[in-house]
Design an enzyme around this catalytic site. Structure first.
Site, PDB file in Angstrom:
ATOM      1  CG  ASP A   1      13.734  -9.582   4.070  1.00 40.27           C
ATOM      2  OD1 ASP A   1      13.644  -8.549   4.351  1.00 40.27           O
ATOM      3  OD2 ASP A   1      13.747 -10.160   2.991  1.00 40.27           O
TER       4      ASP A   1
ATOM      5  CD  GLU B   1      16.935  -6.746  -0.493  1.00 39.10           C
ATOM      6  OE1 GLU B   1      16.023  -6.523  -1.278  1.00 39.10           O
ATOM      7  OE2 GLU B   1      16.786  -7.628   0.340  1.00 39.10           O
TER       8      GLU B   1
ATOM      9  CD  GLU C   1      17.362 -10.288   3.973  1.00 39.44           C
ATOM     10  OE1 GLU C   1      16.989 -10.218   2.630  1.00 39.44           O
ATOM     11  OE2 GLU C   1      17.372 -11.464   4.160  1.00 39.44           O
TER      12      GLU C   1
ATOM     13  CG  HIS D   1      19.182  -9.982  -2.249  1.00 36.93           C
ATOM     14  ND1 HIS D   1      18.622  -9.499  -3.556  1.00 36.93           N
ATOM     15  CD2 HIS D   1      17.927  -9.965  -1.314  1.00 36.93           C
ATOM     16  CE1 HIS D   1      17.362  -9.513  -3.462  1.00 36.93           C
ATOM     17  NE2 HIS D   1      16.922  -9.823  -2.294  1.00 36.93           N
TER      18      HIS D   1
END
Length: 388
Positions: free
Chosen positions: A200, A252, A226, A302
């Site tokens: 991420d 998200e 991500e 998320h």
């Protein structure tokens, strides 16, 4: 039934240690719980995405902007309320904090509806496609330490998360492209060749730097990459998806069906990650989910925040149809933050105890079967950690 009062409970506490991701370090944990009261004594609970001062700003929007719009309304009319609030706020914010504030209220209205019906939310949506969901554990946060110390810690922490029973793990990136590749190699070394890991970036890269890291993730057989670039950079997402083998995930930081329509039509995501506590609540999440599936884009929600957010997502994951379906369909995962979080672990009168469930079941978490979101916060706990 009428809405009589809406209360924002903003909670805060010091964390045992400072943690960070690609955008900042933080030393306090926070949560924003929304309570909707009615004249028949039925209370609903929801949660707004957003930490720290963002939560304080959202508290003002919840209590002083949205509450006056809907006092006296029937809480069962949640879709009517959603569109009433959105239309009145459209000129002042179609994304961001107004949608985060509306999300917490909308989730609480669904909780009320479930309690009135005596059914969990997944039943209101249409039923459970699964009674449990597999969970992945994320950790490996950034700290103010050397690259070598990060590498050693990430390797050990990745192995520890695997040994907790989670079916996959997710690391943070953000030291810079070359050092981030070293961190990803450490995670792969820690979990071994066959265990899923994800990375991420929290949108910290340019497209060219994201390609550099992404190619390394390809070689390491990472499952997804991500938020590699800024959420506004739709072209960058599309280029990365076309040029890399690793799954590109994100979303998200997107809000409502109109924002999600643009992302999906752009074809820049392999995996969509909507945040129900931000994008507009359960009402809007279901519309976004339908859009994602209409574009044949699988969804892994998320999840960030307190036990209210976790329980809400468990309800949604239960009700998510398999995509595309079959004897062994692609299945969603529950995101779980393995770092210390008392607002998740100690908030509820009857805790979910996710880590214990994962360890005992080999990686799965049961869907709460109580009415509404299926959990109730401890009011004494809310008072003890309230920001006044």
């Amino acid at each position: 039934m009428k809405i009589t009062r809406i209360i924002s409970h903003v909670l805060s506490c010091d964390m045992p240690e400072e943690l960070g991701y690609s955008q900042q370090y933080y030393s306090k944990r926070s949560a924003h719980i929304v309570e909707v009261q009615t004249d028949e004594g039925v209370t609903g609970w929801g949660e707004c995405f957003g930490p720290g001062n963002v939560a304080l700003a959202n508290k003002v929007i919840v209590e002083r902007v949205i509450q006056p719009m809907i006092l006296g309304d029937d809480p069962i009319d949640r879709d009517v309320i959603w569109h009433k609030v959105y239309n009145l706020l459209r000129d002042h914010g179609q994304k961001g904090m107004p949608l985060q504030a509306l999300s917490g209220i909308d989730i609480a209205l669904w909780d009320i509806a479930g309690k009135v019906a005596g059914l969990p939310i997944h039943k209101l949506i249409g039923g459970a496609h699964r009674t449990q969901v597999q969970a992945y554990g994320y950790g490996m946060m950034l700290k103010r330490q050397s690259v070598d110390d990060h590498i050693a810690r990430f390797k050990d922490e990745a192995a520890a998360i695997r040994d907790m029973g989670f079916v996959a793990t997710k690391m943070k990136l953000g030291l810079g492209p070359k050092d981030d590749v070293k961190l990803a190699q450490a995670v792969r070394d820690g979990v071994g060749p066959d265990f899923k890991f994800m990375a991420d970036a929290n949108h910290c890269y340019t497209t060219s730097d994201a390609f550099y890291v992404g190619r390394a993730l390809d070689e390491l057989d990472a499952y997804w990459f991500e938020e590699p670039v800024a959420p506004e950079d739709h072209d960058g997402y599309r280029e990365l998806r076309a040029g890399l083998k690793v799954n590109i995930s994100g979303g998200e930081a997107e809000f409502n069906r109109w924002g999600w329509r643009a992302i999906l039509e752009n074809r820049g995501l392999d995996i969509a990650q909507p945040e129900v506590c931000a994008l507009g609540g359960i009402s809007e999440y279901l519309r976004v989910l339908a859009l994602c599936h209409a574009h044949f884009t699988p969804v892994i929600n998320h999840v960030w925040g307190s036990a209210i957010a976790v329980a809400t997502n468990l309800q949604l994951l239960a009700a998510m149809p398999p995509l595309p379906g079959g004897l062994n369909p692609w299945e969603p995962l529950l995101e779980f933050d393995t770092t210390e979080n008392i607002f998740r672990d100690d908030l509820l009168a009857d805790p979910l105890d996710i880590k214990k469930q994962v360890k005992a079941s080999g990686g799965s978490v049961a869907i709460p079967q109580g009415p509404g979101i299926g959990v109730e916060p401890d009011r004494d706990f809310l008072k003890a950690y309230a920001v006044t």
